[in-house]
Design a protein around this motif. Structure first.
Motif, PDB file in Angstrom:
ATOM      1  N   CYS A 101       0.694  -1.164   0.164  1.00  0.00           N
ATOM      2  CA  CYS A 101       0.007  -0.017   0.142  1.00  0.00           C
ATOM      3  C   CYS A 101       1.013   1.323  -0.166  1.00  0.00           C
ATOM      4  N   THR A 102       0.367   2.319  -0.853  1.00  0.00           N
ATOM      5  CA  THR A 102       1.241   3.359  -0.828  1.00  0.00           C
ATOM      6  C   THR A 102       0.474   4.750  -0.421  1.00  0.00           C
ATOM      7  N   THR A 103       1.254   5.599  -0.203  1.00  0.00           N
ATOM      8  CA  THR A 103       0.346   6.842   0.344  1.00  0.00           C
ATOM      9  C   THR A 103      -0.539   7.581  -0.680  1.00  0.00           C
ATOM     10  N   ILE A 137      -0.261  -4.542   3.603  1.00  0.00           N
ATOM     11  CA  ILE A 137       0.199  -3.397   4.483  1.00  0.00           C
ATOM     12  C   ILE A 137       0.561  -4.125   5.835  1.00  0.00           C
ATOM     13  N   SER A 138       1.574  -3.381   6.486  1.00  0.00           N
ATOM     14  CA  SER A 138       1.966  -4.320   7.959  1.00  0.00           C
ATOM     15  C   SER A 138       3.037  -3.212   8.588  1.00  0.00           C
ATOM     16  N   GLY A 158       3.768  -2.251  21.160  1.00  0.00           N
ATOM     17  CA  GLY A 158       3.137  -3.382  20.687  1.00  0.00           C
ATOM     18  C   GLY A 158       3.990  -4.028  19.652  1.00  0.00           C
ATOM     19  N   GLU A 159       3.519  -5.297  19.217  1.00  0.00           N
ATOM     20  CA  GLU A 159       4.115  -6.035  18.133  1.00  0.00           C
ATOM     21  C   GLU A 159       3.253  -6.034  16.724  1.00  0.00           C
ATOM     22  N   PRO A 160       3.999  -5.823  15.619  1.00  0.00           N
ATOM     23  CA  PRO A 160       3.255  -5.750  14.401  1.00  0.00           C
ATOM     24  C   PRO A 160       2.770  -6.890  14.157  1.00  0.00           C
ATOM     25  N   GLY A 161       1.554  -7.160  13.581  1.00  0.00           N
ATOM     26  CA  GLY A 161       0.991  -8.266  13.029  1.00  0.00           C
ATOM     27  C   GLY A 161       1.417  -8.808  11.754  1.00  0.00           C
ATOM     28  N   ASP A 162       1.046 -10.038  11.055  1.00  0.00           N
ATOM     29  CA  ASP A 162       1.588 -10.432   9.789  1.00  0.00           C
ATOM     30  C   ASP A 162       0.992  -9.287   8.555  1.00  0.00           C
ATOM     31  N   PRO A 198       3.170   2.914   6.704  1.00  0.00           N
ATOM     32  CA  PRO A 198       4.483   2.058   6.589  1.00  0.00           C
ATOM     33  C   PRO A 198       5.258   1.859   5.278  1.00  0.00           C
ATOM     34  N   ASN A 199       6.659   1.794   5.344  1.00  0.00           N
ATOM     35  CA  ASN A 199       7.377   1.590   4.295  1.00  0.00           C
ATOM     36  C   ASN A 199       7.120   2.815   3.372  1.00  0.00           C
TER      37      ASN A 199
END
Length: 237
Positions: A101-103, A137-138, A158-162, A198-199
């Motif tokens: 996914c992009t901005t 997205i993640s 927290g921990e990121p999901g898959d 993200p990313n």
């Protein structure tokens, strides 16, 4: 004279017998020849019939072989088509993974998520896929609060999901939590919310929907503002 007549008569009889014998021989030969001709004709007919039967059998077998050949060719063609289809599926999306996914493909909005009685304030950020195609997205989004005292970057919690496949037209949320200003003073005034998916490096600046200020701090380092992973929502803390 009588002797001569008898002799002549005997000759006539002998001649007649000879002619009869010859005729019988001729008749026998004639009868034999048609029989032989009939046998040859029958043999020829049998040979022709056998040849015709063999030819028909060969055509049927050849037709079967040709039919088998066509089926084989069809099977080969089908296999080839299957390969192309498989190759095409691989390249066209049936087996290809969605892009990230992009901005530019996301609609980013934010709303106040505070519930009366909570210790901290909360803002829910929504990312809606408007790219026209599914995307992945993640992880964590980048979150910065613009204030009258400078920019405060949120700390991940927290921990990121898959990795998550975000369908076209669907949304996914995450939370931003912050301390409430209960000092009675003006505190640090928040003027905007900056979100970077993200990313990605391209950011979106939004109006801040939460409480208008943070409690004043001698050394604000952003640790007070927390951001949850993609897919989280509700209260931080």
């Amino acid at each position: 004279m009588r002797v001569h007549k008898l002799t002549f008569a005997a000759l006539v009889v002998a001649a007649g017998l000879s002619l009869t014998a010859c005729q019988n021989d001729d008749d026998g030969a004639g009868q034999s020849d048609p029989s032989a001709g009939s046998t040859a004709s029958s043999a020829s007919s049998a040979s022709s019939a056998s040849s015709a039967s063999s030819s028909d059998g060969g055509s049927g077998s050849g037709g079967s072989d040709q039919g088998d050949g066509k089926e084989s060719a069809g099977t080969s063609s089908a296999g080839s088509d299957s390969g192309r289809s498989s190759s095409g599926g691989s390249g066209s999306g049936s087996g290809a993974k969605p892009a990230k996914c992009t901005t530019d493909g996301l609609e980013v909005t934010a709303k106040n998520g505070f519930i009366e009685g909570d210790r901290d304030g909360s803002v829910v950020v929504q990312l809606t896929n408007g790219s026209g195609a599914d995307c992945v997205i993640s992880g964590f989004a980048g979150v910065d609060l613009k204030t009258n005292s400078g920019t405060i970057s949120a700390t991940r919690k927290g921990e990121p999901g898959d990795p998550y496949v975000l369908k076209n037209g669907k949304e996914i949320d995450f939370y931003v939590s912050y301390p409430l200003n209960e000092s009675g003073g003006s505190g640090v005034r928040i003027t905007g919310l900056v979100v970077t998916p993200p990313n990605e490096t391209k950011s979106v600046t939004l109006d801040w929907p939460g409480n208008g200020s943070l409690p004043a701090s001698d050394s604000p380092d952003g640790a007070q503002v927390l951001v949850g992973p993609i897919g989280s929502a509700g209260q931080g803390g």
